[in-house]
Design an enzyme around this catalytic site. Structure first.
Site, PDB file in Angstrom:
ATOM      1  N   HIS A  64      76.251 102.613  22.765  1.00  0.00           N
ATOM      2  CA  HIS A  64      77.158 101.831  23.600  1.00  0.00           C
ATOM      3  C   HIS A  64      78.464 101.484  22.896  1.00  0.00           C
ATOM      4  CE1 HIS A  64      73.507 100.420  26.213  1.00  0.00           C
ATOM      5  NE2 HIS A  64      73.813 101.697  26.371  1.00  0.00           N
ATOM      6  N   GLY A  89      62.919  95.443  20.301  1.00  0.00           N
ATOM      7  CA  GLY A  89      63.829  94.437  20.833  1.00  0.00           C
ATOM      8  C   GLY A  89      64.663  94.879  22.012  1.00  0.00           C
TER       9      GLY A  89
END
Length: 248
Positions: free
Chosen positions: A118, A187
């Site tokens: 990202h 996570g």
């Protein structure tokens, strides 16, 4: 027994692919995106993190990203980041870490085989020529940055809602998960595509799948081992103590 088996499989594997999400940085004080206290609390993503928002009010978007950049640079890598850097050093070329995070903490912890799917909040990308450059330290940064090559205005070098991931980076991530002996997903909510598919892809190709997350996710039913733990505690259970970061 499941944890011990995961330890053995991880230790023996020559090819390891890791996917991390916002939860790996939560213990560094960086809020996750969802839930109380998250980055989007009080904001609508379409107001700040879309091409349309930037076209409408680039100064507002840059102010928010400059604030986030300053917060990120105050944070330090936590034991989960450090243990993953240790794991990379053990596995060498057979290791790849793919992260959905833009905070750069994996790199600051010493990881080098990293795919930032990202983008990075510490970089800007020129709207005119596409050149990427690092931002100056937060206390010397006045947005928007100007391209050092062509003088054009620059945007945050992150992937916004509605934008496609870099095809080359995604292909590299997919190759690593398709060929991994062990896939480790840490996570992440496992709902944001296409990154969410990487764990399923690895499992379907025969990898041993380990999940570390305090809460169950859509990936949990597929995992060979799913540790209900924070990133730091989960990595401690899997690989033990971490070395200090480089240069400390």
């Amino acid at each position: 027994m499941e944890v011990q088996q995961a330890q053995r499989r991880l230790e023996a594997a020559r090819r390891v692919a890791v996917l991390t999400g916002a939860g790996v940085s939560a213990e560094s004080g960086i809020p996750t995106f969802r839930g109380a206290g998250g980055l989007w609390e009080g904001f609508r993503p379409e107001e700040l993190a879309t091409p349309e928002a930037y076209a409408r009010d680039p100064e507002k978007v840059w102010r928010w990203y400059a604030m986030r950049y300053a917060q990120v640079m105050e944070a330090e890598p936590n034991p989960a980041h450090l243990r993953l850097a240790d794991l990379e050093r053990q596995k060498g070329d057979g290791f790849l870490l793919v992260t959905q995070n833009v905070d750069g903490l994996h790199l600051r912890a010493g990881s080098r085989r990293v795919v930032e799917l990202h983008g990075s909040i510490a970089r800007a990308r020129c709207e005119r020529c596409g050149h990427r450059q690092s931002l100056p330290p937060p206390d010397a940064f006045t947005p928007p940055p100007v391209c050092e090559r062509c003088g054009g205005r620059m945007r945050p070098d992150v992937v916004w809602f509605g934008e496609f991931l870099d095809a080359e980076l995604l292909a590299r991530a997919e190759r690593a998960f398709m060929t991994a002996e062990v896939a480790l997903v840490i996570g992440t909510s496992a709902v944001v595509e296409p990154a969410a598919s990487l764990g399923r892809m690895a499992k379907s190709a025969g990898a041993y799948l380990i999940e570390v997350n305090p809460e169950p996710t859509p990936l949990t039913p597929l995992a060979d081992v799913s540790l209900r733990a924070t990133a730091a505690r989960g990595m401690e259970a899997l690989v033990g103590a971490s070395a200090p970061p480089p240069g400390s």
